[in-house]
Scaffold this active site. Structure first.
Site, PDB file in Angstrom:
ATOM      1  N   PHE A  53       0.848  -1.191   0.000  1.00  0.00           N
ATOM      2  CA  PHE A  53       0.000   0.000   0.000  1.00  0.00           C
ATOM      3  C   PHE A  53       0.892   1.253   0.000  1.00  0.00           C
ATOM      4  CE2 PHE A  53      -2.851   3.085   1.995  1.00  0.00           C
ATOM      5  CZ  PHE A  53      -4.034   2.839   1.315  1.00  0.00           C
ATOM      6  N   ASP A  86       1.290  -5.502   8.127  1.00  0.00           N
ATOM      7  CA  ASP A  86       0.165  -4.575   7.995  1.00  0.00           C
ATOM      8  C   ASP A  86      -1.093  -5.424   7.810  1.00  0.00           C
ATOM      9  OD1 ASP A  86      -1.826  -2.881   7.003  1.00  0.00           O
ATOM     10  OD2 ASP A  86      -0.358  -1.497   6.150  1.00  0.00           O
ATOM     11  N   TYR A 132     -11.269   0.977  10.199  1.00  0.00           N
ATOM     12  CA  TYR A 132     -12.443   1.470   9.466  1.00  0.00           C
ATOM     13  C   TYR A 132     -12.800   0.590   8.277  1.00  0.00           C
ATOM     14  CZ  TYR A 132      -8.570   3.689   6.920  1.00  0.00           C
ATOM     15  OH  TYR A 132      -7.399   3.913   6.264  1.00  0.00           O
ATOM     16  N   LYS A 133     -12.004  -0.465   8.035  1.00  0.00           N
ATOM     17  CA  LYS A 133     -12.304  -1.381   6.930  1.00  0.00           C
ATOM     18  C   LYS A 133     -13.189  -2.511   7.470  1.00  0.00           C
ATOM     19  CE  LYS A 133      -8.361   0.183   4.295  1.00  0.00           C
ATOM     20  NZ  LYS A 133      -6.909   0.145   4.153  1.00  0.00           N
ATOM     21  N   ARG A 181     -12.484  -3.519  -7.686  1.00  0.00           N
ATOM     22  CA  ARG A 181     -12.385  -4.342  -6.482  1.00  0.00           C
ATOM     23  C   ARG A 181     -13.775  -4.590  -5.942  1.00  0.00           C
ATOM     24  NH1 ARG A 181      -8.280  -2.136  -1.970  1.00  0.00           N
ATOM     25  NH2 ARG A 181      -9.970  -0.628  -1.880  1.00  0.00           N
TER      26      ARG A 181
HETATM   27  C1  LIG Z   1      -6.117   1.274   4.165  1.00  0.00           C
HETATM   28  C2  LIG Z   1      -4.676   0.958   4.353  1.00  0.00           C
HETATM   29  C3  LIG Z   1      -3.824   1.835   5.045  1.00  0.00           C
HETATM   30  C4  LIG Z   1      -4.367   3.160   5.499  1.00  0.00           C
HETATM   31  O1  LIG Z   1      -3.567   3.878   6.362  1.00  0.00           O
HETATM   32  P1  LIG Z   1      -4.199   5.205   7.003  1.00  0.00           P
HETATM   33  O2  LIG Z   1      -3.153   5.737   7.873  1.00  0.00           O
HETATM   34  O3  LIG Z   1      -5.449   4.795   7.718  1.00  0.00           O
HETATM   35  O4  LIG Z   1      -4.546   6.121   5.886  1.00  0.00           O
HETATM   36  C5  LIG Z   1      -2.520   1.448   5.252  1.00  0.00           C
HETATM   37  N1  LIG Z   1      -2.051   0.254   4.792  1.00  0.00           N
HETATM   38  C6  LIG Z   1      -2.854  -0.606   4.119  1.00  0.00           C
HETATM   39  C7  LIG Z   1      -2.322  -1.918   3.653  1.00  0.00           C
HETATM   40  C8  LIG Z   1      -4.172  -0.270   3.868  1.00  0.00           C
HETATM   41  O5  LIG Z   1      -4.960  -1.096   3.189  1.00  0.00           O
END
Ligand SMILES: *Cc1c(COP(=O)(O)O)cnc(C)c1O
Length: 411
Positions: free
Chosen positions: A131, A208, A233-234, A382
């Site tokens: 990401f 992660d 939040y996911k 997706r």
């Molecule tokens: C959604 C996501 C993030 C988001 O990080 P934020 O600090 O909440 O913006 C980070 N890493 C992965 C793999 C994600 O899917």
């Protein structure tokens, strides 16, 4: 011709978790026909509105500053323990809630590389399809600390493998950072084997969990993982910008030192004394005032997950993605769409990505109809099927709309 609508009705009728879909806020068919983005922003529970009102009136409103001593100061740790228990396979005292995933990635990665740099290790291993925030963050740390980034080239339709990691790590490896479920392909990495490969080389590993926490069972303690972060939040339905969580294995509490020395991570913060001395244990990983308000929806969802059990959630997730794959194979693959997610259960997370030229415009047209997948370059749609809020009927509704937009009869 298969009648997927009838099949969906039968699957919903037989689904032991079917009733949970009714626990989420339903904005009605004028606004929403099918939600395929629960992997990006989970839907709110109906009870979350009530919980937020109750919090405002009875905790914040009535207890005021007393709330800190009564409950809030412990909430980052108690909620962390609960997430550890229900979703992460983490024993108590190793997980906390606070900050954003990005900030927690910084705190944990910096702590790890600082300790490892003292031992002469100066490389961070990461992969090209991680990401963006993970990649950028590690670039920043490398620049700040004079470290080298060792990139593993990953196939965007798959993800990082233990063999690739074994080939990349070595005596210079300080830290390796990977996503447990890849945000594009949904590749479910072999976390235990990759962790072992990094450890064999003397490195530390940070996972992660953004796309696995709350969807795919995770066993942080059993897999010997050093560090992990994830967002809530996911698949944890904590709401937009809800605070993230971090795990630091107990064996590292003494040896690693996080870099953001705020008063809330200090021993005896209310003495306001001179000099920073980290609090014992996981509390020493906190920095400033914890975002309590943002934890309220997450408390409701964690309690729900505790009732349902992550194993049952995963079983439904696989059933939903299997069913969606059958429809995609029947309706979309013949039109030139490609499935760029793993088909094997052992390697597939909670969503599916399908690609076809023009999918960016297709996504925009679907959104106009209240069918909400998301789009990822290049040409990927997706389909994120959050297990507790998504029905099999909804899968058919959304994919019917997709098939119609690209001119496949969908029948
Ligand atoms: C959604 C996501 C993030 C988001 O990080 P934020 O600090 O909440 O913006 C980070 N890493 C992965 C793999 C994600 O899917």
């Amino acid at each position: 011709m298969r009648d997927f609508t009838a099949e969906a009705a039968a699957l919903d009728a037989a689904d032991p978790l079917a009733a949970y879909a009714g626990r989420f806020v339903d904005p009605g068919p004028d606004s929403l026909i099918a939600y395929f983005d629960g992997n990006s922003l989970g839907r709110p529970l109906v009870e979350t509105a009530e919980r937020l009102r109750d919090f405002t009136t009875n905790e914040w409103g009535a207890r005021l500053i007393r709330g800190w001593d009564e409950r809030w100061l412990d909430l980052p740790l108690s909620l962390g323990d609960q997430l550890g228990r229900v979703a992460l396979g983490a024993g108590p005292g190793q997980t906390f809630v606070g900050d954003s995933t990005t900030v927690l990635l910084y705190k944990l990665s910096r702590a790890a590389v600082d300790a490892q740099q003292r031992a002469g290790r100066d490389e961070i291993v990461l992969d090209t399809d991680n990401f963006p925030t993970d990649r950028y963050l590690l670039e920043g740390i490398a620049a700040e600390r004079g470290l080298t980034l060792r990139w593993i080239e990953t196939d965007p339709a798959q993800g990082v493998t233990p063999e690739q990691v074994r080939a990349a790590v070595g005596e210079r490896t300080a830290l390796a950072v990977f996503s447990h479920v890849a945000y594009r392909s949904a590749w479910l990495a072999d976390a235990p084997a990759i962790t072992e490969a990094v450890h064999d080389a003397g490195g530390l590993v940070l996972w992660d969990l953004c796309h696995s926490g709350g969807s795919v069972p995770v066993e942080l303690d059993a897999w010997g993982i050093d560090l992990a972060v994830g967002c809530s939040y996911k698949y944890l339905n904590g709401g937009p910008g809800a605070p993230a969580y971090a795990y630091v294995a107990e064996r590292h509490h003494g040896g690693l030192r996080q870099p953001v020395w705020g008063w809330m991570g200090r021993r005896d913060p209310f003495t306001m004394g001179p000099g920073y001395v980290a609090a014992e244990g996981i509390r020493g990983w906190l920095s400033g005032t914890p975002p309590i308000l943002g934890m309220v929806p997450l408390e409701s969802y964690a309690a729900l997950l505790e009732d349902v059990g992550i194993g049952a959630v995963r079983a439904k997730s696989l059933a939903l993605t299997d069913f969606a794959l059958e429809i995609v194979d029947a309706w979309l693959v013949p039109t030139g769409a490609t499935v760029t997610s793993p088909r094997d259960h052992a390697r597939r997370g909670g969503h599916l990505t399908i690609t076809r030229p023009g999918f960016r415009d297709v996504t925009a047209r679907l959104w106009e109809q209240g069918v909400i997948p998301d789009y990822r370059d290049p040409d990927g749609i997706r389909i994120g099927l959050s297990p507790l809020s998504t029905t099999f009927a909804e899968v058919v509704r959304g994919l019917t709309a997709l098939a119609e937009v690209i001119g496949s009869s969908g029948k």
